[in-house]
Write a protein that holds these residues in place. Structure first.
Motif, mmCIF file in Angstrom:
data_model
loop_
_atom_site.group_PDB
_atom_site.id
_atom_site.type_symbol
_atom_site.label_atom_id
_atom_site.label_comp_id
_atom_site.label_asym_id
_atom_site.label_seq_id
_atom_site.Cartn_x
_atom_site.Cartn_y
_atom_site.Cartn_z
ATOM 1 N N VAL A 88 -18.481 70.949 -9.793
ATOM 2 C CA VAL A 88 -16.917 70.306 -10.047
ATOM 3 C C VAL A 88 -15.925 71.539 -9.572
ATOM 4 O O VAL A 88 -14.960 71.142 -9.048
ATOM 5 N N PHE A 89 -16.219 72.751 -9.998
ATOM 6 C CA PHE A 89 -15.510 73.771 -9.735
ATOM 7 C C PHE A 89 -15.144 73.829 -7.894
ATOM 8 O O PHE A 89 -14.152 74.212 -7.654
ATOM 9 N N SER A 90 -16.403 73.795 -7.376
ATOM 10 C CA SER A 90 -16.150 73.828 -5.688
ATOM 11 C C SER A 90 -15.578 72.668 -5.271
ATOM 12 O O SER A 90 -14.694 72.736 -4.325
ATOM 13 N N GLN A 91 -15.577 71.425 -5.732
ATOM 14 C CA GLN A 91 -15.074 70.332 -5.181
ATOM 15 C C GLN A 91 -13.610 70.420 -5.595
ATOM 16 O O GLN A 91 -12.804 69.768 -4.903
ATOM 17 N N LEU A 92 -13.315 70.692 -6.773
ATOM 18 C CA LEU A 92 -11.733 71.225 -6.897
ATOM 19 C C LEU A 92 -11.082 72.154 -6.001
ATOM 20 O O LEU A 92 -10.120 71.857 -5.464
ATOM 21 N N GLU A 93 -11.563 73.245 -5.864
ATOM 22 C CA GLU A 93 -11.054 74.131 -4.765
ATOM 23 C C GLU A 93 -11.097 73.454 -3.323
ATOM 24 O O GLU A 93 -9.895 73.705 -2.848
ATOM 25 N N LEU A 94 -12.086 72.968 -2.796
ATOM 26 C CA LEU A 94 -11.788 72.135 -1.730
ATOM 27 C C LEU A 94 -10.863 71.291 -1.788
ATOM 28 O O LEU A 94 -10.035 70.902 -0.558
ATOM 29 N N SER A 95 -10.526 70.303 -2.878
ATOM 30 C CA SER A 95 -9.920 69.304 -2.823
ATOM 31 C C SER A 95 -8.454 69.596 -2.863
ATOM 32 O O SER A 95 -7.432 69.028 -2.512
ATOM 33 N N THR A 96 -8.035 70.724 -3.553
ATOM 34 C CA THR A 96 -6.638 71.116 -3.449
ATOM 35 C C THR A 96 -6.359 71.986 -2.259
ATOM 36 O O THR A 96 -5.131 72.073 -2.014
ATOM 37 N N ALA A 97 -7.407 72.520 -1.614
ATOM 38 C CA ALA A 97 -7.233 72.872 -0.344
ATOM 39 C C ALA A 97 -6.914 71.766 0.695
ATOM 40 O O ALA A 97 -6.029 71.960 1.546
ATOM 41 N N MET A 98 -7.627 70.679 0.722
ATOM 42 C CA MET A 98 -7.612 69.722 1.711
ATOM 43 C C MET A 98 -7.346 68.418 0.672
ATOM 44 O O MET A 98 -8.406 67.495 0.641
ATOM 45 N N ILE B 240 -15.769 72.148 7.520
ATOM 46 C CA ILE B 240 -16.454 73.478 7.103
ATOM 47 C C ILE B 240 -17.829 73.480 7.871
ATOM 48 O O ILE B 240 -17.955 74.597 8.401
ATOM 49 N N LEU B 241 -18.654 72.664 7.925
ATOM 50 C CA LEU B 241 -19.835 72.794 8.362
ATOM 51 C C LEU B 241 -20.141 72.193 9.741
ATOM 52 O O LEU B 241 -21.234 72.379 10.272
ATOM 53 N N GLY B 242 -19.271 71.296 10.172
ATOM 54 C CA GLY B 242 -19.176 70.776 11.547
ATOM 55 C C GLY B 242 -19.607 69.201 11.450
ATOM 56 O O GLY B 242 -19.677 68.708 10.370
ATOM 57 N N SER C 286 -20.090 74.743 1.280
ATOM 58 C CA SER C 286 -18.867 74.956 2.055
ATOM 59 C C SER C 286 -17.694 75.833 1.326
ATOM 60 O O SER C 286 -16.977 76.631 2.018
ATOM 61 N N VAL C 287 -17.867 75.858 0.133
ATOM 62 C CA VAL C 287 -16.852 76.830 -0.550
ATOM 63 C C VAL C 287 -17.329 78.362 0.069
ATOM 64 O O VAL C 287 -16.517 79.241 0.194
ATOM 65 N N ILE C 288 -18.462 78.475 0.172
ATOM 66 C CA ILE C 288 -18.923 80.098 0.538
ATOM 67 C C ILE C 288 -18.564 80.330 1.972
ATOM 68 O O ILE C 288 -17.900 81.357 2.344
ATOM 69 N N VAL C 289 -18.632 79.133 2.885
ATOM 70 C CA VAL C 289 -18.370 79.353 4.314
ATOM 71 C C VAL C 289 -16.880 79.347 4.380
ATOM 72 O O VAL C 289 -16.309 80.345 5.284
ATOM 73 N N MET C 290 -16.195 78.784 3.731
ATOM 74 C CA MET C 290 -14.693 78.739 3.718
ATOM 75 C C MET C 290 -14.148 80.047 3.274
ATOM 76 O O MET C 290 -13.201 80.660 4.011
ATOM 77 N N ARG C 291 -14.702 80.684 2.414
ATOM 78 C CA ARG C 291 -14.257 82.044 1.828
ATOM 79 C C ARG C 291 -14.568 83.159 2.671
ATOM 80 O O ARG C 291 -13.822 83.919 2.820
ATOM 81 N N TYR C 292 -15.673 83.104 3.528
ATOM 82 C CA TYR C 292 -16.009 84.059 4.568
ATOM 83 C C TYR C 292 -15.276 83.719 5.767
ATOM 84 O O TYR C 292 -15.414 84.677 6.505
ATOM 85 N N ALA C 293 -14.841 82.517 5.908
ATOM 86 C CA ALA C 293 -14.326 82.489 7.394
ATOM 87 C C ALA C 293 -13.016 82.968 7.396
ATOM 88 O O ALA C 293 -12.599 83.425 8.632
#
Length: 617
Positions: free
Chosen positions: A55-65, A78-80, A358-365
């Protein structure tokens, strides 16, 4: 065409709650009790907390996109594309299958009112309900959202009455007589229950249709999550207190059975109504959220464009809704419910893994324009741990379920190889992360541009001509102190390349203009900025050149930190004045100054200028 934004916090809450409360509460407790015993209610609480990282991860991604497609959109970017195609198809099927099961539940529970219904009649009722909700979703998302509010309100009211009345009549000796469930069995039961909460992450699919998603999406989903956990845990606790061990293990309608014991036939009818409302809201939310996956994939060219059409009249994706409903009707009409229920659950867990990854990759990207309004906590420990837990739950589902799911995933990859691979050339955030870790440059910044467009839409910014100039602006971020002459030399080179005039001519114009009239310097908030400008020959020419230097530029008898150079032909005098006005408004705000000096690279500088608050013309 964009989807219509019409959903409020209350409607998001109702859609998310309706997507969660169904068979997990009205059928599953008696099954879970056989495994968890006295720890039945604890299993439901643990299941909710197992889902919290997703839920936390989905909210992060959804508020960004905040765009249609939810999990698919985030995973694809994020992953291709290959991972996106798999996520899109499996997510679409998972929600569609869950909606199909809910529709069958509607028909099944109608037997409480009409005991002599045949299996064929039950399926016809389910199919009729599917057609009704399809039409409701086609009319408008607002109509569907408002209907969801009413139905969820009725459902929660009946459940609240059941909990309050049932608590007073509980026989606590039932807990003493219940089988003792050890921690391993309770955790195993929680793994089964976790899917009951799964609908909440699917609400991200309609993020594009939420008004101010940064607030309403987060508030609606988090409120729904905690309310649903409370109702689940309390309702099963009361049910366990009302029914003996024998009664609880011999019924597949535990809440209706307990309500009948509590207040007689009225209780059976009311909880039967609550059950119908639960299945109805799950089915309605399923059609609404599932249909946004093929819409989003079609927008990206990964499905035929037919699926991406949005009605100009209703603002809804009619072809995608109709196709989703056709899949659901096929499930209702004849597919094996038991096997596909497990497959849908596996797909949900698979999606949770991809979401956390996806959150892990996005943070480190390190993408500049990745700016979620909600950030998932305890990064990255919570995300890595949850991936491991979800993988373990998948392995426990058995060989047959994994084989069926694996076959669908392979077909998805085949679709990618045959069709989707040739339709997309986007560079994923994963490639940005690899480039960042290896100190390599990636040609093109299409993902950054898309994220920037989403940010502008999120802030309700309608771009004007100055914004266009900034998008195309030449930017240099200097890493050492400089003098005015050095900056003029750099600017002359840039102007010569962009406007196609000799470097000497550009340098001479800058120096001559400076001698005739000193460069305009705006004081800003503690940080002065210079704005040199020149007039070039020809017509229809205007460009902006920006040099930032946090170490300082010695400019006559002052130190400035930015040079906004304007170069244009005489016929663009009006644009020149508007650009000056825009820059003046932007630089004289404290927020701009703080962000400007902290910006990490030219892309972030450009984003700051585009998102800056000013009067647009």
């Amino acid at each position: 065409m964009s989807l219509k934004k019409g959903l409020s916090t209350l409607e998001v809450f109702s859609i998310a709650t309706g997507a969660m409360i169904s068979s997990g509460l009205f059928v599953l407790p008696s099954i879970i009790y056989r495994e968890a015993g006295v720890g039945l209610s604890l299993s439901y609480l643990l299941a909710g907390f197992l889902l919290l990282p997703a839920v936390f991860s989905q909210l992060e991604l959804s508020t960004a996109m905040p765009k249609a497609g939810g999990n698919y959109l985030a995973v694809e970017r994020i992953l291709g594309t290959a991972a996106g195609v798999v996520a899109g198809i499996t997510n679409w099927l998972a929600i569609s299958l869950k909606a199909g099961f809910a529709l069958i539940g509607i028909g099944t529970f109608m037997t409480l009112l009409f005991p002599h219904l045949t299996e064929q009649e039950i399926k016809l009722i389910a199919m009729g309900a599917c057609i009704f909700f399809t039409l409701l979703n086609i009319v408008s998302v607002e109509s569907s959202g408002k209907a969801q509010v009413i139905m969820v309100g009725g459902l929660l009211a009946i459940l609240a009455a059941y909990i309050l009345l049932g608590y007073r009549a509980m026989d606590f000796s039932n807990f003493v007589k219940a089988p003792a469930g050890d921690i391993h069995r309770i955790l195993g039961a929680a793994g089964t229950v976790v899917i009951s909460y799964g609908g909440i992450t699917k609400v991200a699919s309609i993020a594009e249709e939420v008004k101010d998603p940064g607030k309403n999406l987060v508030r609606g989903i988090m409120l729904s999550f905690w309310v649903t956990i409370a109702f689940y845990a309390l309702a099963v606790l009361v049910t366990q207190g009302l029914l003996s061990h024998e009664e609880l293990t011999s019924t597949y309608t535990p809440i209706s059975t307990a309500a009948g014991k509590l207040v007689g036939p009225v209780g059976v009818w009311l909880t039967g109504l609550a059950t119908l409302l639960a299945f109805i809201t799950t089915a309605n939310a399923g059609i609404m959220t599932a249909s946004r996956n093929p819409l989003s994939m079609a927008r990206d060219g990964l499905l035929p464009s037919f699926f991406g059409r949005v009605s100009g009249k209703t603002g809804t994706p009619i072809p995608s809704i109709l196709t989703t409903s056709a899949v659901i009707l096929a499930v209702v009409a004849g597919l094996s419910i038991e096997n596909f229920a497990k497959v849908a659950s596996l797909f949900m867990l698979f999606t949770y893994i991809l979401t956390n990854l996806s959150v892990i990759v996005m943070r480190y990207a390190g993408l500049v324009n990745y700016r979620p309004t909600f950030k998932s906590p305890f990064f990255p420990v919570l995300h890595i741990t949850s991936i491991v837990v979800y993988a373990i739950l998948i392995v426990d589902m058995g060989v047959l379920t994994i084989a069926i799911a694996g076959g669908i995933i392979l077909l998805s990859l085949l679709w990618y190889l045959v069709y989707a691979r040739t339709q997309s050339r986007r560079r994923s955030a994963f490639l940005h992360m690899v480039a960042r870790l290896t100190n390599k440059e990636i040609a093109g910044d299409d993902l950054e541009e898309e994220l920037l467009s989403i940010l502008l839409e999120r802030h309700d910014i309608v771009e004007d001509e100055f914004d266009r100039l900034i998008r195309e602006a030449w930017i240099l971020d200097m890493d050492r102190p400089a003098t005015q002459d050095e900056v003029f030399e750099i600017l002359a080179q840039a102007i010569a390349e962009r406007i196609d005039i000799p470097v000497e001519t550009a340098r001479e114009k800058l120096l001559t203009r400076e001698q005739e009239a000193s460069t305009i310097i705006f004081p800003g908030i503690a940080v002065p900025h210079a704005i040199p400008h020149i007039v070039v020959e020809g017509e229809g020419t205007f460009a902006v050149f920006i040099v930032r230097n946090v170490h300082g530029i010695t400019w006559n008898d002052q130190t400035v930190y930015t040079a906004f150079c304007l170069a244009g032909s005489k016929d663009k005098r009006d644009l020149h004045l508007r650009a000056l006005m825009a820059i003046a408004q932007i630089v004289q705000t404290r927020i701009f100054t703080e962000e400007w000096l902290k910006a990490r690279n030219p892309q972030e500088l450009k984003t700051i200028l585009l998102l800056a608050e000013r009067k647009r013309t």
